[in-house]
Design an enzyme around this catalytic site. Sequence first.
Site, PDB file in Angstrom:
ATOM      1  CB  SER A 187      -0.835  -0.008   1.291  1.00  0.00           C
ATOM      2  OG  SER A 187      -1.478   1.234   1.494  1.00  0.00           O
ATOM      3  CE1 TYR A 192      -4.503  -1.993   4.977  1.00  0.00           C
ATOM      4  CE2 TYR A 192      -3.221  -0.017   4.532  1.00  0.00           C
ATOM      5  CZ  TYR A 192      -3.990  -1.074   4.080  1.00  0.00           C
ATOM      6  OH  TYR A 192      -4.234  -1.217   2.735  1.00  0.00           O
TER       7      TYR A 192
HETATM    8  P1  NAD Z   1     -11.606  -5.884  -0.166  1.00  0.00           P
HETATM    9  O1  NAD Z   1     -12.186  -5.783   1.203  1.00  0.00           O
HETATM   10  O2  NAD Z   1     -12.428  -5.506  -1.363  1.00  0.00           O
HETATM   11  O3  NAD Z   1     -11.054  -7.339  -0.422  1.00  0.00           O
HETATM   12  C1  NAD Z   1     -10.306  -8.017   0.546  1.00  0.00           C
HETATM   13  C2  NAD Z   1     -10.294  -9.476   0.181  1.00  0.00           C
HETATM   14  O4  NAD Z   1      -9.593 -10.159   1.218  1.00  0.00           O
HETATM   15  C3  NAD Z   1     -11.699 -10.085   0.124  1.00  0.00           C
HETATM   16  O5  NAD Z   1     -11.724 -11.093  -0.866  1.00  0.00           O
HETATM   17  C4  NAD Z   1     -11.846 -10.698   1.511  1.00  0.00           C
HETATM   18  O6  NAD Z   1     -12.773 -11.768   1.541  1.00  0.00           O
HETATM   19  C5  NAD Z   1     -10.436 -11.185   1.731  1.00  0.00           C
HETATM   20  N1  NAD Z   1     -10.120 -11.415   3.125  1.00  0.00           N
HETATM   21  C6  NAD Z   1     -10.222 -10.567   4.180  1.00  0.00           C
HETATM   22  N2  NAD Z   1      -9.828 -11.187   5.309  1.00  0.00           N
HETATM   23  C7  NAD Z   1      -9.473 -12.455   4.954  1.00  0.00           C
HETATM   24  C8  NAD Z   1      -8.990 -13.574   5.667  1.00  0.00           C
HETATM   25  N3  NAD Z   1      -8.797 -13.541   6.987  1.00  0.00           N
HETATM   26  N4  NAD Z   1      -8.742 -14.704   4.975  1.00  0.00           N
HETATM   27  C9  NAD Z   1      -8.955 -14.766   3.643  1.00  0.00           C
HETATM   28  N5  NAD Z   1      -9.407 -13.741   2.908  1.00  0.00           N
HETATM   29  C10 NAD Z   1      -9.657 -12.599   3.563  1.00  0.00           C
HETATM   30  O7  NAD Z   1     -10.260  -5.018  -0.093  1.00  0.00           O
HETATM   31  P2  NAD Z   1      -9.295  -4.446  -1.219  1.00  0.00           P
HETATM   32  O8  NAD Z   1      -9.360  -2.976  -1.130  1.00  0.00           O
HETATM   33  O9  NAD Z   1      -9.491  -5.123  -2.518  1.00  0.00           O
HETATM   34  O10 NAD Z   1      -7.885  -4.862  -0.581  1.00  0.00           O
HETATM   35  C11 NAD Z   1      -7.056  -5.838  -1.122  1.00  0.00           C
HETATM   36  C12 NAD Z   1      -5.638  -5.551  -0.694  1.00  0.00           C
HETATM   37  O11 NAD Z   1      -5.220  -4.305  -1.245  1.00  0.00           O
HETATM   38  C13 NAD Z   1      -5.446  -5.459   0.807  1.00  0.00           C
HETATM   39  O12 NAD Z   1      -4.231  -6.060   1.189  1.00  0.00           O
HETATM   40  C14 NAD Z   1      -5.390  -3.966   1.034  1.00  0.00           C
HETATM   41  O13 NAD Z   1      -4.672  -3.643   2.194  1.00  0.00           O
HETATM   42  C15 NAD Z   1      -4.688  -3.523  -0.206  1.00  0.00           C
HETATM   43  N6  NAD Z   1      -4.865  -2.102  -0.534  1.00  0.00           N
HETATM   44  C16 NAD Z   1      -6.105  -1.594  -0.767  1.00  0.00           C
HETATM   45  C17 NAD Z   1      -6.231  -0.249  -1.079  1.00  0.00           C
HETATM   46  C18 NAD Z   1      -7.545   0.377  -1.376  1.00  0.00           C
HETATM   47  O14 NAD Z   1      -7.595   1.623  -1.493  1.00  0.00           O
HETATM   48  N7  NAD Z   1      -8.620  -0.350  -1.523  1.00  0.00           N
HETATM   49  C19 NAD Z   1      -5.090   0.552  -1.133  1.00  0.00           C
HETATM   50  C20 NAD Z   1      -3.860  -0.003  -0.889  1.00  0.00           C
HETATM   51  C21 NAD Z   1      -3.755  -1.338  -0.585  1.00  0.00           C
END
Ligand code: NAD
Length: 262
Positions: A144, A157
């Site tokens: 991130s 985080y």
């Molecule tokens: P999201 O909530 O849409 O998806 C998260 C996914 O992880 C889902 O499929 C959920 O079911 C799964 N998940 C959560 N806890 C879990 C567990 N204990 N075991 C198995 N699966 C689990 O979130 P996202 O925004 O798509 O995030 C995905 C990644 O990207 C994360 O690591 C997040 O930190 C990172 N990220 C997101 C953003 C953003 O702005 N959305 C920015 C930077 C980084």
Amino acid sequence: MTSLAGKVAVVTGSTSGIGLGIARALGGAGADLMLNGFGEPAAIEALRAALAREFKVRAHYDGADMAKPAEVRRLIERATSELGRVDIVVNNAGIQHVAPMEEFPDERWDAVLAVNLSASFHTIKAALPQMKQRGWGRIINIASAHGLVASANKVAYVAAKHGLVGMTKVATLETADSGITCNAICPGWVLTPLVQKQIDELARREKIPEAEARRRLLAEKQPSGEFVTPEQIGALALFLCSDAAAQIRGAALSIDGGWTAQ
Ligand code: NAD
């Protein structure tokens, strides 16, 4: 066009958001997929079947809880036994919790560290032996902007994502004499359920319409004023799997609308 035909990719947290965008990009290039993540069983099954049909690849699903090391190990074992091998690991599953440090619940600290950091250690440890044996592999850690800079109220985080960038560098050095690469992708704001929750909280707290909360969220951090999309992150992950990216190693690649340029 990168072809991943004959390769097997495990994408954690691929039932939603960024993980799904990456699974679509890798499946679109012909990789067989092991999907993972939470959700309603019928919806996940529909998603799995749709990906297999659309991309004409094998798509399997395992509901391993990434907070549980034994289940993480089993995910890699199951991908290997059902799909024959694991060539690509995308550590994407992640959760967030927002609170000042002195109020941050211990249990949320443990959970965020387990899913956002320790799970990646366990997948990499489990997948590396076969990657080393074949002399090829791609490990992509979804960190991130918070792997590079901090924000208040996100201690677990930010610590986990900085840790993941560090883990990426260690994996790079330990695989330097092989065809295995390990990199981190550092997205800024992407409009997924994880971020929608933060927008809803901001709208509630400030008593403003949702559209205004969205605008403020972006304005505070992301100079482009636009969200990054899961498709753009999928395309970057696919590039990292290509031969052209064979010497990109140990990098923390920003895709953040200018967030960390400030
Ligand atoms: P999201 O909530 O849409 O998806 C998260 C996914 O992880 C889902 O499929 C959920 O079911 C799964 N998940 C959560 N806890 C879990 C567990 N204990 N075991 C198995 N699966 C689990 O979130 P996202 O925004 O798509 O995030 C995905 C990644 O990207 C994360 O690591 C997040 O930190 C990172 N990220 C997101 C953003 C953003 O702005 N959305 C920015 C930077 C980084």
